[in-house]
Design a protein around this motif. Structure first.
Motif: not given
Length: 277
Positions: A185-190
């Motif tokens: 939750q709150g992270s965007a980058w893979n």
């Protein structure tokens, strides 16, 4: 009927339009209702497939389109369930798949049947298939049986969990690797830092996105990147020469599948973000 994609080399993409990039590397809406969609790519001859059985079970397995008696006469397959509870029958042997379970189907399987337990909460089956010359038994790998890796950091907006399913440390295969990554939750980058693996190609399918959200998937050579705007249920082809990483405008997850010369997950060439162009 199997759709065919031929791929392209790195020298081609600099002159491609948005539509040309999308038609070459993106498979939109891979999960049709009550039908199986199969896409054969000449990028290491992987077949990607999807099915959302709602009102009926869906059967497939015929191989005439690829010149073999059955689709899996000389292939192995991974089937991930990304929806509600479902069942996969392989030549009469039944496997119950809950959300984020993966079924390995070994070479020589003839008839497959996909079904949902509840039409109000249908299963969503995603498939990767690659050539195989080795016989391994069919095997259900539950989410609990997968190998969990914790990656990234909250401060870098790339904290995520990666689960290995079809992998030598969990369930053996001839050449296929398959797993699922969930963003915290709150992270965007893979897939940070980005990398290349010259000896393997990779395919993603993005899922669990809301209808209004998108993933901006970056691809191309490190010194000449391009991007694809990806929606829920879209799959992306990543040739060995291309980086692959992305960021979402909201929560999402993805299935990764790989094939190539080896199954060494760490056999990658990292690309420092500062060098990207």
């Amino acid at each position: 009927m199997i759709e065919v994609l031929y791929g392209a080399g790195p020298e081609k993409i600099s002159g491609m339009s948005t539509e040309e990039l999308r038609s070459t590397f993106l498979i939109e809406k891979i999960f049709p209702d009550d039908a199986v969609r199969l896409v054969y790519t000449h990028v290491d001859r992987m077949i990607l497939g999807g099915c959302r059985p709602v009102k009926k079970s869906v059967e497939f397995g015929e191989g005439a389109a690829i010149g073999t008696p059955y689709l899996l006469s000389y292939r192995e397959m991974g089937i991930a369930n990304l929806g509600g509870p479902g069942r996969v029958d392989v030549d009469g042997q039944s496997f119950e798949l809950n959300n984020r379970d993966v079924l390995y189907v070994g070479r020589s399987a003839q008839k497959l049947k996909l079904s949902s337990r509840d039409p109000e909460n249908p299963a969503r089956f995603y498939m990767n298939s690659v050539p195989s010359q080795v016989d391994y038994p069919h095997r259900l790998i539950t989410r609990a049986e997968s190998k969990l890796l914790e990656l990234g950091a909250e401060k870098n907006s790339n904290k995520r969990t990666l689960r290995m399913y079809i992998h030598p440390e969990v369930a053996p295969s001839a050449l296929l690797l398959m797993g699922i990554t969930d963003l915290a939750q709150g992270s965007a980058w893979n897939t940070m830092p980005p990398h290349l693996h010259e000896r393997r190609m990779e395919a993603y399918v993005y899922f669990d996105l809301s209808p209004e959200d998108r993933v901006i998937h970056l691809m191309g050579r490190p010194d000449e990147t391009r991007h694809l705007i990806v929606a829920d249920g879209d799959a992306v082809l990543s040739p060995a020469w291309s980086i692959h990483m992305g960021a979402g405008t909201g929560p999402y997850a993805f299935v990764w599948g790989m094939t190539g010369e080896n199954q060494e997950y760490t056999d990658v060439d990292p690309v420092p973000v500062r060098t990207l162009r």
